[in-house]
Design a protein around this motif. Structure first.
Motif, PDB file in Angstrom:
ATOM      1  N   PRO A 373       0.844  -1.209   0.000  1.00 27.48           N
ATOM      2  CA  PRO A 373       0.000   0.000   0.000  1.00 27.48           C
ATOM      3  C   PRO A 373       0.866   1.241   0.000  1.00 27.48           C
ATOM      4  N   ASP A 374       0.354   2.304  -0.620  1.00 28.19           N
ATOM      5  CA  ASP A 374       1.101   3.559  -0.629  1.00 28.19           C
ATOM      6  C   ASP A 374       1.166   4.117   0.796  1.00 28.19           C
ATOM      7  N   GLU A 375       2.156   4.967   1.034  1.00 24.89           N
ATOM      8  CA  GLU A 375       2.380   5.524   2.361  1.00 24.89           C
ATOM      9  C   GLU A 375       2.250   7.039   2.305  1.00 24.89           C
ATOM     10  N   TYR A 376       1.548   7.616   3.282  1.00 28.90           N
ATOM     11  CA  TYR A 376       1.471   9.063   3.438  1.00 28.90           C
ATOM     12  C   TYR A 376       2.182   9.420   4.736  1.00 28.90           C
ATOM     13  N   ASN A 377       3.240  10.215   4.621  1.00 23.84           N
ATOM     14  CA  ASN A 377       4.044  10.532   5.795  1.00 23.84           C
ATOM     15  C   ASN A 377       4.742  11.860   5.551  1.00 23.84           C
ATOM     16  N   VAL A 378       4.450  12.863   6.368  1.00 25.76           N
ATOM     17  CA  VAL A 378       5.048  14.179   6.149  1.00 25.76           C
ATOM     18  C   VAL A 378       6.572  14.136   6.283  1.00 25.76           C
ATOM     19  N   ALA A 379       7.109  13.098   6.908  1.00 24.36           N
ATOM     20  CA  ALA A 379       8.566  12.970   7.017  1.00 24.36           C
ATOM     21  C   ALA A 379       9.204  12.770   5.650  1.00 24.36           C
ATOM     22  N   LEU A 380       8.404  12.361   4.659  1.00 26.06           N
ATOM     23  CA  LEU A 380       8.953  12.149   3.311  1.00 26.06           C
ATOM     24  C   LEU A 380       9.368  13.467   2.665  1.00 26.06           C
ATOM     25  N   PHE A 381       8.795  14.589   3.112  1.00 27.40           N
ATOM     26  CA  PHE A 381       9.266  15.882   2.624  1.00 27.40           C
ATOM     27  C   PHE A 381      10.765  16.041   2.921  1.00 27.40           C
ATOM     28  N   LYS A 382      11.124  15.776   4.168  1.00 25.33           N
ATOM     29  CA  LYS A 382      12.526  15.907   4.562  1.00 25.33           C
ATOM     30  C   LYS A 382      13.393  14.843   3.893  1.00 25.33           C
ATOM     31  N   GLU A 383      12.828  13.651   3.700  1.00 23.89           N
ATOM     32  CA  GLU A 383      13.600  12.597   3.040  1.00 23.89           C
ATOM     33  C   GLU A 383      13.935  12.991   1.609  1.00 23.89           C
ATOM     34  N   GLN A 384      12.975  13.625   0.919  1.00 29.11           N
ATOM     35  CA  GLN A 384      13.267  14.070  -0.444  1.00 29.11           C
ATOM     36  C   GLN A 384      14.347  15.136  -0.456  1.00 29.11           C
ATOM     37  N   VAL A 385      14.262  16.080   0.483  1.00 26.74           N
ATOM     38  CA  VAL A 385      15.262  17.146   0.539  1.00 26.74           C
ATOM     39  C   VAL A 385      16.645  16.561   0.779  1.00 26.74           C
ATOM     40  N   LYS A 386      16.739  15.579   1.673  1.00 23.76           N
ATOM     41  CA  LYS A 386      18.040  14.948   1.932  1.00 23.76           C
ATOM     42  C   LYS A 386      18.566  14.260   0.676  1.00 23.76           C
ATOM     43  N   LEU A 387      17.683  13.550  -0.024  1.00 22.77           N
ATOM     44  CA  LEU A 387      18.094  12.862  -1.245  1.00 22.77           C
ATOM     45  C   LEU A 387      18.571  13.865  -2.292  1.00 22.77           C
ATOM     46  N   MET A 388      17.843  14.973  -2.420  1.00 23.29           N
ATOM     47  CA  MET A 388      18.210  15.986  -3.399  1.00 23.29           C
ATOM     48  C   MET A 388      19.503  16.676  -3.004  1.00 23.29           C
ATOM     49  N   ARG A 389      19.662  16.929  -1.716  1.00 21.62           N
ATOM     50  CA  ARG A 389      20.892  17.556  -1.243  1.00 21.62           C
ATOM     51  C   ARG A 389      22.094  16.651  -1.517  1.00 21.62           C
ATOM     52  N   ASP A 390      21.940  15.351  -1.273  1.00 22.09           N
ATOM     53  CA  ASP A 390      23.026  14.401  -1.531  1.00 22.09           C
ATOM     54  C   ASP A 390      23.344  14.326  -3.019  1.00 22.09           C
ATOM     55  N   ALA A 391      22.298  14.355  -3.854  1.00 21.57           N
ATOM     56  CA  ALA A 391      22.511  14.280  -5.304  1.00 21.57           C
ATOM     57  C   ALA A 391      23.256  15.519  -5.799  1.00 21.57           C
ATOM     58  N   TYR A 392      22.866  16.679  -5.290  1.00 21.87           N
ATOM     59  CA  TYR A 392      23.570  17.908  -5.658  1.00 21.87           C
ATOM     60  C   TYR A 392      25.042  17.839  -5.246  1.00 21.87           C
ATOM     61  N   ARG A 393      25.311  17.384  -4.029  1.00 22.20           N
ATOM     62  CA  ARG A 393      26.688  17.315  -3.556  1.00 22.20           C
ATOM     63  C   ARG A 393      27.502  16.278  -4.329  1.00 22.20           C
TER      64      ARG A 393
END
Length: 425
Positions: A373-393
């Protein structure tokens, strides 16, 4: 056309300003120069109207265009002080909310809540916050041009404008909207009233349904505010813009040192729709984002860049003594090329870059072999930012690796990238 007065009362002046405001195309103020009155005579008429809170004089000193009411009026005391001293030559007159509430026919704006707000005298550059999900139908509809970074825009693609493929009510333009930061987690959308009022009645009501009532929960992104209200340049790059500019620099450096580009495509002028902030904090949204990111990174690596300096294939012998050849993945090729060619004082940076590419690949399809089942979790906002920050670096590291090449000593990277002047969200 000038309006010439021989004898006029404050009440008539208020009625004239009100009529001009309501009937103008963009709820404009009545220009003082159209009245052809002596400044001192005009001040006498204006003072009781300002004191009563019925009329506001906009001098263009707070926003360069006095013909729109950009901001809330100052306090009555400040207004009276300005009326006594300021030059009226370029000023415009506006009926106030208190007066317009008593004269505007609300039925005229039925179904247009944001047009009604302007008609009632609320400032054009007042703004509302919205839940991010309001953007979903526009992003997912290929008939719309959609972009969203720190600022965004929605419009109809040319081939659908005025065509039967799209009802007129849906042929909307949202000239500008911006990222709004929540004070706890996640983000939202901020839109100025003047842009909301240009939507069709149907779309104004759709946006109204997603409006956030708790204004204290959000704040406009500093760079959206800076560029839209103050007219200043952005202070920093967004993570997404910095990522794309690093890709361009990597390819430019590759050419500078005599190699083919490392990335087959760059996307600065044609952002993928899913390359941006999550609209919903769901597992599916995050996986879609990671999929786009992986296509822009690992799937986008050009093997020609490596010029056969590391193997592209593996050979093994199967149980029937046959030679089986398998292609190496681009992440592995990149990793082995760096290890073979680069001596770095901070090898942990290289390890982090390669690990990031692998992490992005893992996240792109977490449900590949199972149904969840799909997951709804506001913590995923921060998870995306971390992933994007790592990709940029990771891209910063790859760019810095190419800068170590002797032929790149004279290559100049823009200061904003060299200094990593990038927002962390």
């Amino acid at each position: 056309m000038a309006v010439i007065f021989r004898s006029v009362t404050p009440e008539y002046l208020l009625a004239l300003a009100t009529e001009f405001y309501v009937q103008s195309h963009d709820f404009n103020g009545l220009p003082v120069r159209a009245l052809e009155m002596e400044p001192d005579d005009l001040r006498v008429l204006l003072r009781p109207l300002v004191e009563a809170g019925s009329l506001y004089v906009n001098y263009g000193d707070r926003h360069p265009n006095p013909h729109i009411l950009a901001f809330e009026p100052e306090s009555r005391e400040q207004q009276l002080e300005k009326l006594a001293t300021n030059d009226l030559a370029s000023a415009c007159l506006y009926p106030t909310i208190g007066h317009l509430e008593s004269v505007v026919d609300r039925d005229t704006y039925r179904g247009r809540p944001y047009s009604l707000e302007l008609a009632l005298g609320y400032p054009a550059l007042g703004y509302h916050f919205f839940d991010l999900s309001i953007l979903e139908s526009y992003r997912n509809d290929p008939r719309y041009y959609y972009s969203f970074d720190i600022s965004g825009r929605i419009s109809i693609h040319d081939e659908h404008f005025g065509q039967s493929t799209m009802p007129e009510r849906d042929q909307v333009l949202l000239e500008s909207f911006g990222l709004a930061l929540q004070k706890d987690d996640g983000w939202g959308v901020v839109v100025f009233r003047r842009y909301l009022s240009s939507l069709s009645p149907e779309h104004q009501q759709i946006w109204k349904a997603k409006q956030e009532d708790d204004r204290e929960k959000f704040v406009p992104h500093p760079d959206y505010w800076r560029s839209s209200i103050l007219g200043d340049w952005h202070e920093k790059l967004s993570l997404f813009r910095a990522f794309l500019e690093e890709m361009e620099q990597i390819n430019a450096l590759a050419q500078h040192i005599g190699r083919p580009p490392l990335f087959r495509n760059v996307y600065s002028e044609n952002w993928p729709n899913d390359f941006g902030y999550l609209i919903r904090p769901t597992g599916r949204e995050l996986a879609n984002f990671a999929g786009v990111l992986d296509k822009m990174l690992s799937d986008n690596i050009n093997r020609d860049f490596f010029q056969n300096e590391v193997p592209y294939e593996d050979e093994r012998t199967d149980r029937h003594n046959r030679i089986v050849v398998t292609q190496r993945g681009t992440i592995r090729i990149l990793d082995e090329w760096i290890k073979a060619k680069v001596r770095c004082e901070n090898p942990e940076l290289i390890e982090h870059a390669i690990k990031t590419l692998k992490d992005v690949r893992k996240k792109r399809n977490p449900n590949a072999h199972t149904i969840r089942p799909d997951e709804y979790n506001v913590a995923l906002f921060k998870e995306q930012v971390k992933l994007m920050r790592d990709a940029y670096r990771a891209l910063v590291t790859l760019r810095q690796i190419l800068q170590l090449h002797p032929a790149a000593r004279d290559y100049v990277v823009p200061d904003v990238l060299e200094n990593q002047e990038v927002w962390e969200i």
